[in-house]
Design a protein around this motif. Sequence first.
Motif, short mmCIF file in Angstrom:
data_model
loop_
_atom_site.label_atom_id
_atom_site.label_comp_id
_atom_site.label_asym_id
_atom_site.label_seq_id
_atom_site.Cartn_x
_atom_site.Cartn_y
_atom_site.Cartn_z
N GLU A 204 50.78 7.37 120.56
CA GLU A 204 51.60 6.16 120.60
C GLU A 204 52.31 6.10 121.94
O GLU A 204 52.25 7.04 122.75
CB GLU A 204 52.60 6.14 119.46
CG GLU A 204 53.62 7.25 119.53
CD GLU A 204 54.63 7.14 118.39
OE1 GLU A 204 55.84 7.18 118.69
OE2 GLU A 204 54.22 7.02 117.24
N VAL A 205 52.96 4.99 122.19
CA VAL A 205 53.67 4.80 123.44
C VAL A 205 54.70 5.91 123.62
O VAL A 205 55.47 6.21 122.71
CB VAL A 205 54.36 3.42 123.48
CG1 VAL A 205 55.24 3.28 124.72
CG2 VAL A 205 53.31 2.31 123.45
N GLY A 206 54.68 6.53 124.81
CA GLY A 206 55.61 7.62 125.10
C GLY A 206 54.99 8.99 124.98
O GLY A 206 55.54 9.97 125.48
N GLY B 199 48.13 11.94 131.22
CA GLY B 199 49.34 11.23 131.61
C GLY B 199 50.16 10.80 130.42
O GLY B 199 50.08 11.41 129.34
N THR B 200 50.93 9.74 130.57
CA THR B 200 51.82 9.24 129.53
C THR B 200 51.35 7.87 129.06
O THR B 200 51.07 7.00 129.87
CB THR B 200 53.27 9.14 130.05
OG1 THR B 200 53.69 10.42 130.50
CG2 THR B 200 54.21 8.66 128.95
N VAL B 201 51.28 7.69 127.75
CA VAL B 201 50.87 6.41 127.18
C VAL B 201 51.97 5.39 127.40
O VAL B 201 53.13 5.60 126.99
CB VAL B 201 50.57 6.55 125.67
CG1 VAL B 201 50.19 5.20 125.07
CG2 VAL B 201 49.46 7.57 125.43
N THR B 202 51.62 4.28 128.05
CA THR B 202 52.61 3.23 128.31
C THR B 202 52.37 1.96 127.48
O THR B 202 53.28 1.15 127.33
CB THR B 202 52.61 2.85 129.81
OG1 THR B 202 51.30 2.39 130.18
CG2 THR B 202 52.99 4.05 130.66
N ALA B 203 51.16 1.80 126.97
CA ALA B 203 50.89 0.60 126.17
C ALA B 203 49.64 0.80 125.32
O ALA B 203 48.69 1.46 125.75
CB ALA B 203 50.72 -0.63 127.06
#
Length: 424
Positions: free
Chosen positions: A25-27, A54-58
């Motif tokens: 999920e985002v984050g 990396g990090t999920v942003t959307a």
Amino acid sequence: MTKSFLLPDLGEGLTEAELVTWLVEVGDTIELNQVIAEVETAKASVELPSPYAGTVTALHAQEGTTVQVGTAIIDIADGSAAVEEAAKKEERVPVLVGYGVAGEGQSKRGHRKAPADTAAPADTAAAPIPAAAPTPAETAKPLASPPVRFVARQEGIDLAEVPATGAHGEVTRTDIEAYRTRQEPVAATPTKQETRTPIKGVRKHTAAAMVSSAFTAPHVTEFLTVDVTPTVEVLDKLRGTAHFRDIRLTPLALVAKALLVALRSNPSLNSAWDEANQEIVTKGYVNLGIAAATPRGLMVPNIKDAHTLGLKDLAQALNGLTATAKEGKTGPSDLADGTITITNVGVFGVDSGTPILNPGEAAILCFGAIRRQPWEFDGEIALRSVTTLSLSFDHRLVDGAQGSRFLADIGSILADPLNLVALA
């Protein structure tokens, strides 16, 4: 730098897939090749690995929606250094990427950044893009395989309300059945009801394929009733031998072997019609399809190069193919390039049928139930084991005489399995 991951081409000419479950999920911070989602195509359930760390942003697709190949489904901000640092702080189990059912064993979720005053569970899941920060209880998502999630959607059951008894805390089909039984009223007043189910996935693919086959290939179906008592007796003897002691040997295995042997003298039944090149393609190999009823619908995985297998290996291949299909783990490659098919309606207690050809194939054999019934034997009436075989074939590729001879050859082998020794 933010990168978008586009739904990839999943092979076999498929242009869309249903996004069944997000596993991030985002984050969340994710690793390269970490499984981020489960998708279901018209042919198989597939786990999607991330091509980026990396990090999920959307998240751009909602669970349960159909996504076209090439559409952006997730945005990931580059955070390779952060991922490496996080990996050093705790031991992690490698994620295996490939086809199969998710929700078994450890969760594939990434690391979520928890608020300073809240200890967020490390193994929770959430709805795709929440409008506000939900509580841990609101974000908890039950573990379940794609086939189980599909059944739950069909029945309108919220998996969060179903007590899970799976070995790893997942909801099983048995759990759904038990939950549904408890929810059914003891005495209900009959009312008119309708349930509408979107036509997609395997059902959509099967429907399109069957319509195309029925209106493209001129079908002919022939029937043959056979006394298979000798086959039943041979199976009983083989099961008692050391060679087959640990193998589940079914009548279908001998039917399959009989078909493979009969094809040697009837090659037209193992051919295809090439409309584009106006050619008949006769196959020098046999990829034997077995029609299987699965939680996702009708599927026809096939045993590659079945013509090279002896009875023992063929029986093992049949058992493995059926088990994989019922578990919902059949991959696209298992469904591709079939050359001829068997459908076993006998397991449902059905005597016979007029099966529709698997698209691109010349024939399909239908194997009915074996029943004990009075039958003429050695000039007298005796109680024998009898079954009915039916063969549908494409009359563009197979003449009536060829189809009849092929069906008769199969019947002859099952009526006297010694013919396997003579013809094999």
